[in-house]
Design a protein around this motif. Structure first.
Motif, PDB file in Angstrom:
ATOM      1  N   UNK A 165      29.536   0.586  12.431  1.00  0.00           N
ATOM      2  CA  UNK A 165      28.942  -0.184  13.521  1.00  0.00           C
ATOM      3  C   UNK A 165      27.485   0.217  13.747  1.00  0.00           C
ATOM      4  N   UNK A 166      27.215   1.521  13.660  1.00  0.00           N
ATOM      5  CA  UNK A 166      25.850   2.006  13.866  1.00  0.00           C
ATOM      6  C   UNK A 166      24.910   1.482  12.790  1.00  0.00           C
ATOM      7  N   UNK A 167      25.386   1.440  11.547  1.00  0.00           N
ATOM      8  CA  UNK A 167      24.575   0.908  10.445  1.00  0.00           C
ATOM      9  C   UNK A 167      24.210  -0.550  10.727  1.00  0.00           C
ATOM     10  N   UNK A 168      25.198  -1.345  11.129  1.00  0.00           N
ATOM     11  CA  UNK A 168      24.953  -2.758  11.418  1.00  0.00           C
ATOM     12  C   UNK A 168      24.000  -2.915  12.599  1.00  0.00           C
ATOM     13  N   UNK A 169      24.204  -2.110  13.644  1.00  0.00           N
ATOM     14  CA  UNK A 169      23.347  -2.169  14.830  1.00  0.00           C
ATOM     15  C   UNK A 169      21.908  -1.844  14.484  1.00  0.00           C
ATOM     16  N   UNK A 170      21.707  -0.719  13.803  1.00  0.00           N
ATOM     17  CA  UNK A 170      20.356  -0.263  13.479  1.00  0.00           C
ATOM     18  C   UNK A 170      19.669  -1.228  12.527  1.00  0.00           C
ATOM     19  N   UNK A 171      20.394  -1.709  11.526  1.00  0.00           N
ATOM     20  CA  UNK A 171      19.806  -2.669  10.595  1.00  0.00           C
ATOM     21  C   UNK A 171      19.360  -3.929  11.324  1.00  0.00           C
ATOM     22  N   UNK A 172      20.170  -4.381  12.265  1.00  0.00           N
ATOM     23  CA  UNK A 172      19.820  -5.564  13.033  1.00  0.00           C
ATOM     24  C   UNK A 172      18.579  -5.345  13.882  1.00  0.00           C
ATOM     25  N   UNK A 173      18.471  -4.167  14.480  1.00  0.00           N
ATOM     26  CA  UNK A 173      17.308  -3.857  15.311  1.00  0.00           C
ATOM     27  C   UNK A 173      16.041  -3.756  14.466  1.00  0.00           C
ATOM     28  N   UNK A 174      16.151  -3.173  13.281  1.00  0.00           N
ATOM     29  CA  UNK A 174      14.996  -3.090  12.387  1.00  0.00           C
ATOM     30  C   UNK A 174      14.579  -4.489  11.937  1.00  0.00           C
ATOM     31  N   UNK A 175      15.563  -5.300  11.583  1.00  0.00           N
ATOM     32  CA  UNK A 175      15.270  -6.646  11.092  1.00  0.00           C
ATOM     33  C   UNK A 175      14.585  -7.482  12.171  1.00  0.00           C
ATOM     34  N   UNK A 176      15.049  -7.372  13.401  1.00  0.00           N
ATOM     35  CA  UNK A 176      14.440  -8.116  14.500  1.00  0.00           C
ATOM     36  C   UNK A 176      12.958  -7.800  14.653  1.00  0.00           C
ATOM     37  N   UNK A 177      12.598  -6.558  14.344  1.00  0.00           N
ATOM     38  CA  UNK A 177      11.225  -6.105  14.548  1.00  0.00           C
ATOM     39  C   UNK A 177      10.382  -6.174  13.277  1.00  0.00           C
ATOM     40  N   UNK A 178      10.993  -6.580  12.185  1.00  0.00           N
ATOM     41  CA  UNK A 178      10.275  -6.626  10.925  1.00  0.00           C
ATOM     42  C   UNK A 178       9.968  -5.245  10.380  1.00  0.00           C
ATOM     43  N   UNK A 179      10.817  -4.265  10.705  1.00  0.00           N
ATOM     44  CA  UNK A 179      10.633  -2.875  10.292  1.00  0.00           C
ATOM     45  C   UNK A 179      11.547  -2.537   9.121  1.00  0.00           C
TER      46      UNK A 179
END
Length: 227
Positions: free
Chosen positions: A109-123
């Motif tokens: 779940x943490x991997x999915x959460x963090x990946x989503x947050x990075x993707x939202x920011x273009x990071x």
């Protein structure tokens, strides 16, 4: 995984919501240090009258849900490096990973959460930090083993793999993992000659449960019948 917002009040004791405006430049990963608490429990602790610590975080995730406790546009006290303008506390979003329950599922779940947050920011994963990077504290502690941050390297690799699923131009060395003749549904990633794969996927392929012992730092796959 359920995602919900439950922001602590501005008047929460011990200045756990200081109200400083923040334009985050990184995400900082933590373990809660509590082997029995859930995401809901960690959120409740922030406003518990018996809590006297000036410590807080933005979001906490467990095997079932992620709870956003502070707006990402405000600072939290999670990095242990003071209140300077370039400190982790003033520039980074703090993400707590729970240690209770099915830790393999929590990590997924943490991997999915963090990946989503990075993707939202273009990071990319270069924007990820450990608590350790700011103050030298061994945290996230469950990603540290015998003087090496092997768990941290694997976590970053899995986040990068998840990011690559939505970006066909991102170059990631992928690998296939086969268990009893069946290819796992999740791709593995190859780093420095080693294959990293979600342990929960291996357990699922074996029809087994995956358990985590926080004391011995041991992951155990239990197949039916113990075979």
């Amino acid at each position: 995984m359920q995602y919900r917002k439950d922001h602590i009040p501005r008047n929460t004791p011990c200045k756990r919501r200081p109200g400083y405006a923040m334009a985050a430049t990184t995400l900082t990963i933590h373990n809660t240090g509590n082997p029995s608490s859930s995401a809901a429990g960690e959120r409740s602790w922030l406003t518990n009258p018996s809590n006297t610590r000036q410590a807080s975080f933005h979001i906490v995730v467990d095997e079932r849900e992620a709870v956003e406790c502070l707006p990402f546009t405000e600072s939290a006290w999670h990095s242990g490096d003071g209140s300077g303008s370039k400190s982790g506390n003033r520039t980074s979003i703090g993400i707590e990973i729970c240690e209770s329950g099915n830790y393999a599922q929590t990590l997924d779940n943490a991997v999915k959460l963090v990946a989503g947050m990075l993707q939202e920011r273009g990071w990319g994963v270069d924007r990820l930090r450990r608590h350790y990077d700011w103050s030298g504290k061994i945290c996230p502690r469950l990603m540290y083993d015998g003087g090496k941050w092997t768990g941290w390297a694997q976590f970053k690799a899995l986040v990068q793999l998840k990011l690559s699923e939505g970006d066909k131009d991102m170059k990631v060395d992928k690998a296939s993992t086969v268990v009893n003749g069946n290819r796992l549904g999740a791709d593995s990633v190859l780093i420095d000659g080693r294959v990293y794969v979600p342990l929960a996927e291996v357990g699922k392929a074996l029809g087994a449960s995956v358990e985590w012992n926080n004391v011995s730092k041991t992951a155990t796959i239990n197949t039916k019948g113990g075979k």
